[in-house]
Design a protein around this motif. Structure first.
Motif, PDB file in Angstrom:
ATOM      1  N   MET B  80      22.481 -26.159  15.092  1.00 30.95           N
ATOM      2  CA  MET B  80      21.672 -26.931  16.051  1.00 30.95           C
ATOM      3  C   MET B  80      21.613 -28.406  15.660  1.00 30.95           C
ATOM      4  O   MET B  80      21.598 -29.285  16.517  1.00 30.95           O
ATOM      5  CB  MET B  80      20.251 -26.367  16.122  1.00 30.95           C
ATOM      6  CG  MET B  80      20.189 -25.006  16.783  1.00 30.95           C
ATOM      7  SD  MET B  80      18.500 -24.398  16.821  1.00 30.95           S
ATOM      8  CE  MET B  80      18.785 -22.820  17.643  1.00 30.95           C
ATOM      9  N   GLY B  81      21.577 -28.658  14.368  1.00 36.15           N
ATOM     10  CA  GLY B  81      21.506 -30.039  13.893  1.00 36.15           C
ATOM     11  C   GLY B  81      22.742 -30.854  14.241  1.00 36.15           C
ATOM     12  O   GLY B  81      22.691 -32.079  14.292  1.00 36.15           O
ATOM     13  N   THR B  82      23.863 -30.178  14.481  1.00 33.30           N
ATOM     14  CA  THR B  82      25.078 -30.941  14.788  1.00 33.30           C
ATOM     15  C   THR B  82      24.964 -31.657  16.126  1.00 33.30           C
ATOM     16  O   THR B  82      25.623 -32.657  16.351  1.00 33.30           O
ATOM     17  CB  THR B  82      26.342 -30.045  14.824  1.00 33.30           C
ATOM     18  OG1 THR B  82      26.165 -29.062  15.842  1.00 33.30           O
ATOM     19  CG2 THR B  82      26.592 -29.374  13.484  1.00 33.30           C
ATOM     20  N   GLY B  83      24.120 -31.139  17.027  1.00 31.77           N
ATOM     21  CA  GLY B  83      23.980 -31.711  18.380  1.00 31.77           C
ATOM     22  C   GLY B  83      23.542 -33.166  18.396  1.00 31.77           C
ATOM     23  O   GLY B  83      24.271 -34.025  18.864  1.00 31.77           O
ATOM     24  N   PRO B  84      22.351 -33.496  17.918  1.00 30.13           N
ATOM     25  CA  PRO B  84      21.318 -32.573  17.478  1.00 30.13           C
ATOM     26  C   PRO B  84      20.596 -31.984  18.687  1.00 30.13           C
ATOM     27  O   PRO B  84      20.221 -32.726  19.595  1.00 30.13           O
ATOM     28  CB  PRO B  84      20.368 -33.480  16.679  1.00 30.13           C
ATOM     29  CG  PRO B  84      20.510 -34.833  17.310  1.00 30.13           C
ATOM     30  CD  PRO B  84      21.900 -34.906  17.888  1.00 30.13           C
ATOM     31  N   LEU B  85      20.442 -30.647  18.669  1.00 24.43           N
ATOM     32  CA  LEU B  85      19.779 -29.987  19.795  1.00 24.43           C
ATOM     33  C   LEU B  85      18.272 -30.193  19.700  1.00 24.43           C
ATOM     34  O   LEU B  85      17.664 -29.799  18.711  1.00 24.43           O
ATOM     35  CB  LEU B  85      20.106 -28.489  19.775  1.00 24.43           C
ATOM     36  CG  LEU B  85      19.531 -27.698  20.952  1.00 24.43           C
ATOM     37  CD1 LEU B  85      20.225 -28.080  22.250  1.00 24.43           C
ATOM     38  CD2 LEU B  85      19.659 -26.197  20.712  1.00 24.43           C
ATOM     39  N   PRO B  86      17.667 -30.847  20.697  1.00 24.71           N
ATOM     40  CA  PRO B  86      16.211 -31.022  20.639  1.00 24.71           C
ATOM     41  C   PRO B  86      15.501 -29.744  21.098  1.00 24.71           C
ATOM     42  O   PRO B  86      16.151 -28.725  21.307  1.00 24.71           O
ATOM     43  CB  PRO B  86      15.972 -32.172  21.616  1.00 24.71           C
ATOM     44  CG  PRO B  86      17.105 -32.134  22.578  1.00 24.71           C
ATOM     45  CD  PRO B  86      18.269 -31.469  21.888  1.00 24.71           C
ATOM     46  N   ALA B 248      18.223 -27.810   6.727  1.00 24.49           N
ATOM     47  CA  ALA B 248      19.497 -27.289   7.235  1.00 24.49           C
ATOM     48  C   ALA B 248      19.879 -28.011   8.533  1.00 24.49           C
ATOM     49  O   ALA B 248      21.048 -28.334   8.764  1.00 24.49           O
ATOM     50  CB  ALA B 248      19.386 -25.785   7.475  1.00 24.49           C
ATOM     51  N   TYR B 249      18.884 -28.261   9.356  1.00 23.02           N
ATOM     52  CA  TYR B 249      19.120 -28.996  10.610  1.00 23.02           C
ATOM     53  C   TYR B 249      19.676 -30.386  10.300  1.00 23.02           C
ATOM     54  O   TYR B 249      20.628 -30.857  10.917  1.00 23.02           O
ATOM     55  CB  TYR B 249      17.776 -29.082  11.338  1.00 23.02           C
ATOM     56  CG  TYR B 249      17.785 -29.724  12.693  1.00 23.02           C
ATOM     57  CD1 TYR B 249      18.128 -28.992  13.831  1.00 23.02           C
ATOM     58  CD2 TYR B 249      17.403 -31.059  12.856  1.00 23.02           C
ATOM     59  CE1 TYR B 249      18.094 -29.569  15.090  1.00 23.02           C
ATOM     60  CE2 TYR B 249      17.370 -31.647  14.112  1.00 23.02           C
ATOM     61  CZ  TYR B 249      17.714 -30.900  15.226  1.00 23.02           C
ATOM     62  OH  TYR B 249      17.682 -31.471  16.477  1.00 23.02           O
ATOM     63  N   LYS B 250      19.104 -31.040   9.289  1.00 20.40           N
ATOM     64  CA  LYS B 250      19.572 -32.381   8.909  1.00 20.40           C
ATOM     65  C   LYS B 250      20.973 -32.332   8.294  1.00 20.40           C
ATOM     66  O   LYS B 250      21.766 -33.260   8.468  1.00 20.40           O
ATOM     67  CB  LYS B 250      18.587 -33.033   7.933  1.00 20.40           C
ATOM     68  CG  LYS B 250      17.218 -33.269   8.560  1.00 20.40           C
ATOM     69  CD  LYS B 250      16.239 -33.935   7.609  1.00 20.40           C
ATOM     70  CE  LYS B 250      14.874 -34.009   8.261  1.00 20.40           C
ATOM     71  NZ  LYS B 250      14.025 -35.056   7.710  1.00 20.40           N
ATOM     72  N   VAL B 251      21.254 -31.268   7.573  1.00 20.18           N
ATOM     73  CA  VAL B 251      22.602 -31.108   7.013  1.00 20.18           C
ATOM     74  C   VAL B 251      23.620 -31.044   8.150  1.00 20.18           C
ATOM     75  O   VAL B 251      24.683 -31.676   8.091  1.00 20.18           O
ATOM     76  CB  VAL B 251      22.684 -29.832   6.135  1.00 20.18           C
ATOM     77  CG1 VAL B 251      24.125 -29.494   5.797  1.00 20.18           C
ATOM     78  CG2 VAL B 251      21.861 -30.020   4.862  1.00 20.18           C
ATOM     79  N   GLY B 252      23.287 -30.296   9.192  1.00 17.21           N
ATOM     80  CA  GLY B 252      24.168 -30.237  10.366  1.00 17.21           C
ATOM     81  C   GLY B 252      24.387 -31.620  10.950  1.00 17.21           C
ATOM     82  O   GLY B 252      25.509 -31.997  11.312  1.00 17.21           O
ATOM     83  N   GLY B 253      23.301 -32.404  10.993  1.00 15.31           N
ATOM     84  CA  GLY B 253      23.403 -33.772  11.500  1.00 15.31           C
ATOM     85  C   GLY B 253      24.335 -34.619  10.638  1.00 15.31           C
ATOM     86  O   GLY B 253      25.222 -35.313  11.152  1.00 15.31           O
ATOM     87  N   CYS B 254      24.157 -34.532   9.326  1.00 12.95           N
ATOM     88  CA  CYS B 254      25.001 -35.325   8.403  1.00 12.95           C
ATOM     89  C   CYS B 254      26.471 -34.963   8.580  1.00 12.95           C
ATOM     90  O   CYS B 254      27.347 -35.835   8.603  1.00 12.95           O
ATOM     91  CB  CYS B 254      24.608 -35.057   6.949  1.00 12.95           C
ATOM     92  SG  CYS B 254      23.026 -35.758   6.478  1.00 12.95           S
ATOM     93  N   GLN B 255      26.744 -33.660   8.680  1.00 13.25           N
ATOM     94  CA  GLN B 255      28.131 -33.209   8.807  1.00 13.25           C
ATOM     95  C   GLN B 255      28.748 -33.736  10.106  1.00 13.25           C
ATOM     96  O   GLN B 255      29.898 -34.165  10.144  1.00 13.25           O
ATOM     97  CB  GLN B 255      28.185 -31.673   8.779  1.00 13.25           C
ATOM     98  CG  GLN B 255      29.598 -31.124   8.761  1.00 13.25           C
ATOM     99  CD  GLN B 255      30.364 -31.551   7.503  1.00 13.25           C
ATOM    100  OE1 GLN B 255      29.827 -31.470   6.397  1.00 13.25           O
ATOM    101  NE2 GLN B 255      31.589 -32.035   7.670  1.00 13.25           N
ATOM    102  N   SER B 256      27.946 -33.703  11.144  1.00 14.77           N
ATOM    103  CA  SER B 256      28.420 -34.165  12.438  1.00 14.77           C
ATOM    104  C   SER B 256      28.762 -35.662  12.380  1.00 14.77           C
ATOM    105  O   SER B 256      29.789 -36.104  12.914  1.00 14.77           O
ATOM    106  CB  SER B 256      27.306 -33.885  13.437  1.00 14.77           C
ATOM    107  OG  SER B 256      27.673 -34.195  14.708  1.00 14.77           O
ATOM    108  N   ILE B 257      27.930 -36.439  11.696  1.00 10.95           N
ATOM    109  CA  ILE B 257      28.180 -37.877  11.556  1.00 10.95           C
ATOM    110  C   ILE B 257      29.448 -38.110  10.730  1.00 10.95           C
ATOM    111  O   ILE B 257      30.289 -38.943  11.068  1.00 10.95           O
ATOM    112  CB  ILE B 257      26.972 -38.573  10.891  1.00 10.95           C
ATOM    113  CG1 ILE B 257      25.747 -38.471  11.808  1.00 10.95           C
ATOM    114  CG2 ILE B 257      27.279 -40.034  10.574  1.00 10.95           C
ATOM    115  CD1 ILE B 257      24.432 -38.779  11.112  1.00 10.95           C
TER     116      ILE B 257
END
Ligand SMILES: Cc1cc2nc3c(=O)[nH]c(=O)nc-3n(C[C@H](O)[C@H](O)[C@H](O)COP(=O)(O)OP(=O)(O)OC[C@H]3O[C@@H](n4cnc5c(N)ncnc54)[C@H](O)[C@@H]3O)c2cc1C
Lengths: 407, 379
Positions: B80-86, B248-257
């Motif tokens: 979800m963090g990759t979206g990031p899905l709100p 974990a949500y933030k990790v998804g965000g970092c990976q996406s960036i």
């Protein structure tokens, strides 16, 4: 050695004159600009009116030659003018006007006829200029222009401009004059194929589309007295076979890169002599830390946050000192871009320290909860905006060259 | 050595289905639309998340849930963090659920939890007030004991997902009439109750946070979760145990960036070279990767510890420091890589910037967790 910024006697008597003039001419209902992305038509018009008044007085471009409508003031008097304006939360110029970049180019490379025709309307505040350098494929590599300005085959004294510019201009989306970099020769080698123009903004074939950006300025542009470089909105501009007379060409055909470099030097922090900028946001931040009950309690309960307050103070002091150094002409060849780089990067650090201390109050624009009229939220957005006026890496290229270690 | 840092087959399957969900149901265009709404979620998507069993991912079978390991829940949140899905997934299915599990008595769990699983009930925590702190000792919202139950008065600030919530979990001060001692107690309050008003806090970076005002709100005695005395302990435990999933949500965000910066640096040409060839740009991207990996492995370990060892504050503080700071910095560095383009509200990076800022302080900023970590280390 003297670090004091107190006025001399001569400066003080000029300050008296400036204050009196401002009392009479600065409208009371001008709201200091808090958010660079917001500009009302009404406020813009009022600023525009005030800009013209400054222009008529010669104080819009105070340091420029009188014969073209400038003020002919020396840096020590320009300093007083800027100080007195900022004491009233007014910047110079009071709104976005990239005439500050185009006019040095016209002065250096224009013909006498062009100077007499172009400079007075700019210096008097009658014409606002947009800077149109950036293109989708020409960002840091500004020389990689794809917008063509080619001699018309039928009318030899005209150029035909076609291409696409991005991230340019200001509110309102109606350009008056444009300072455009183009490619005028498809065969000449890089850097010898460009030409610069100053053209009217309403020529047939020019289309202007607003962009949806969440920030329009850099941190240094909003941490001082707000107003200068306040864009309100940026645009894509499309040129569809726009016919331009050769009298708009600045410098010779093919000299565009030389003209542009003179401009970029100013934009990357050169030519700021005489002006000492204050970091209004850092001052406000410290004041809030001391006086706001929630924030001061937070600082008391979280002793580690004091470090962040001090870091912001230290950064603003270095910025101030480099500023004073440049103002007094002690910046050497790299001093301009060094200060520009420092201020931008300080912005990225400022916003993370600010976020630590203010918590979610750093992001809110709520009427009831925003601190200092929401300027910190604006700072949060602008602190990460490093592109306008060149990226930090572009500055580093300039600094390295000036230090004799880069190409 | 039994070291094995791979996910189980089941978790890998879950990751694939979560990433499929993100690609199919929550592509960029959808995320962009949701970001502009007060709720941050569509009914259809919420229903689908219920069908996939995600809404009850921390809820035991006996309440209708599909209880999974923290590591498995981490897989879903990372996706979800990759979206990031709100939207209120974290507020309701993670934090809200955890608070109910920690604080409520058996009959309350039976009443509340099945509704979370099927998506009818959406919970969010209303704790923080104007005097901003994540230590609950300074709350001023009060719940006064009456014959019929309690009456609540107070203003909650920076409340996440208030517009999406069907119920607030309110942290309020109660008083024992006999001893006059005060407690932080927890109440479950229908969002539609008389006397509650909700206002979104404006600001591009402020996320979906709200001011929620409670004015003479009457609730029955059964609204008190568990007993009066245990609110604070339950709240602190629930928050701490939820933190690794926020990480974990933030990790998804970092990976996406990191992914988008890499891709862009290969394709974007300036000075006749891909910008990825410039060492200054490489430095930015390497730093993003460092932040992403530090946050990732600290988070995975914190999740694993909770799965096998139970509560482990040290690993939780560490993960929170690295993930909050890492996500923030990855965004700033990302803007440096992308430059002009990324300041568009339509650019994916700007979605992450909004999320990294509004979640930076959630449950305490990195300084707060550093201080807690320091106390543990020097003890
Ligand atoms: C809000 C805003 C306002 C603006 N206003 C104007 C305006 O009024 N007029 C105008 O003409 N333009 C304007 N611009 C455009 C601005 O000047 C460009 O965005 C800037 O020059 C960078 O170009 P780019 O965005 O294409 O990034 P790119 O040049 O593509 O850069 C991407 C990354 O690569 C790095 N890089 C590129 N080349 C090198 C190199 N040789 N060595 C090391 N690193 C390198 C950059 O530093 C950056 O990190 C504005 C931009 C913004 C965002």
């Amino acid at each position: 050695m003297d670090f004091s910024l107190d006025y001399t006697e001569k400066q003080e008597s000029f300050a008296v004159e400036v204050r009196k003039w401002l009392d009479e001419n600065l409208p009371d209902d001008l709201i200091p600009i808090r958010d660079v992305c917001k500009m009302s038509g009404d406020q813009w018009l009022k600023r525009r009116e005030f800009t013209k008044k400054l222009g008529r007085k010669g104080w819009l471009y105070p340091g420029y030659p009188r014969e073209y409508g400038g003020g002919g003031l020396t840096p020590e008097y320009t300093y007083v003018l800027v100080e007195e304006l900022s004491a009233r939360e007014m910047a110079l110029p009071p709104l976005y006007d990239m005439g500050i970049l185009a006019s040095p180019a016209i002065l250096a490379f224009g013909t006498e006829e062009q100077k007499q025709r172009m400079l007075p309307p700019m210096f008097k505040g009658d014409v606002i200029t947009w800077q149109l350098f950036t293109e989708p494929e020409a960002g840091t590599d500004a020389a990689n222009q794809q917008t063509n300005a080619l001699r018309s085959s039928r009318e030899k004294d005209y150029f035909i401009i076609s291409g696409h510019k991005v991230f340019v201009g200001s509110f309102p989306s109606r350009p008056e004059q444009m300072y455009v970099l183009t490619r005028s020769d498809l065969d000449a080698p890089r850097h010898q194929n460009l030409s610069s123009f100053v053209i009217p903004g309403d020529l047939p074939g020019i289309k202007v589309l607003p962009l949806d950006l969440f920030t329009l300025s850099t941190f240094p542009a909003v941490s001082g007295v707000t107003g200068a470089n306040v864009e309100g909105v940026k645009h894509s501009v499309f040129f569809d076979d726009v016919k331009v007379h050769e009298s708009c060409l600045i410098g010779k055909e093919g000299q565009g890169w030389m003209v542009t470099n003179a401009t970029l030097e100013v934009e990357h922090g050169g030519g700021r002599g005489g002006v000492v900028r204050k970091n209004y946001m850092a001052e406000k931040f410290l004041e809030i830390c001391k006086t706001d009950p929630v924030i001061s309690r937070r600082l008391k309960n979280n002793p580690e946050l004091t470090d962040s307050v001090v870091e912001i103070y230290i950064g603003s002091q270095v910025e101030r000192l480099l500023n004073m150094r440049n103002a007094d002409g002690k910046g050497a060849a790299y001093g301009g871009p060094q200060l520009a780089l420092y201020s931008k990067m300080f912005g990225t650090r400022f916003v993370s320290h600010m976020a630590r201390v203010l918590g979610p109050y750093a992001y809110t624009q709520d009427e009831k909860y925003a601190l200092a009229e929401g300027i910190f939220e604006v700072g949060q957005r602008c602190g990460i905006c490093l592109a306008p006026g060149g990226t930090p890496e572009a500055y580093k290229i300039g600094i390295s060259r000036a230090l004799g270690i880069g190409r | 050595m039994s070291l094995d840092l791979s996910h189980t087959k089941f978790d890998e399957m879950l990751r694939r289905s979560a990433m499929d969900f993100m690609r199919g149901d929550a592509p960029k265009r959808v995320v962009e639309e949701l970001l502009e709404t007060d709720i941050g979620m569509s009914e259809g998507m919420w229903k689908k998340m219920a069908d996939l069993g995600w809404l009850g991912i921390l809820i035991p079978d006996q309440y209708g849930g599909a209880l999974n390991s923290m590591t498995a829940a981490g897989v879903v949140l990372e996706a979800m963090g990759t979206g990031p899905l709100p939207g209120p997934y974290f507020s309701s299915s993670i934090l809200g659920t955890r608070i109910v599990l920690e604080a409520a008595d058996e009959s309350q769990k039976e009443e509340i939890l099945p509704g979370i699983v099927d998506g009818r009930r959406v919970l969010t925590l209303a704790m923080i007030e104007a005097d901003y702190t994540w230590e609950p000792e300074t709350l001023s919202t009060r719940a006064l004991l009456t014959e019929a139950g309690f009456v609540m008065d107070g203003i909650k600030l920076f409340v996440q997902d208030a517009a999406a919530a069907t119920h607030f979990i309110v942290a309020a001060v109660t008083e024992d009439p006999a001893t006059l001692s005060e407690f932080v107690s927890l109440f479950i309050v229908p969002a539609a109750s008389r006397g509650i008003s909700v206002k979104r806090l404006p600001g591009f970076l402020s996320g979906r946070t709200f001011e929620v005002t409670f004015k003479g709100v009457e609730v029955p005695g059964s609204a008190l979760l568990g007993n009066r005395e245990n609110g604070r302990r339950a709240l602190e435990a629930a928050i701490m145990k939820s933190i690794p999933l926020l990480c974990a949500y933030k990790v998804g965000g970092c990976q996406s960036i990191l992914n988008m910066a890499l891709e862009y640096s290969r394709g974007r040409v300036q000075f006749a070279k891909p910008i990825g060839r410039f060492q200054r740009v490489q430095d930015m991207i390497i730093e993003i990767a460092n932040h992403a990996d530090a946050a990732r492995w600290a988070t995975y370990e914190a999740l694993w510890k909770q799965d096998v060892k139970g509560f482990d504050p040290e690993s939780i503080h560490l993960a929170k420091v690295l993930a909050s700071e890492g996500y923030w910095q990855a965004c700033t560095l990302g803007h440096q890589v992308f430059s002009g383009l990324s300041y568009s509200m339509e650019h994916e990076l700007s979605f992450h910037t909004r999320s990294s800022r509004s979640l930076y302080d959630y449950f305490g900023d990195p300084g707060f967790h550093r201080r807690k970590l320091g106390k543990i280390l020097l003890n």
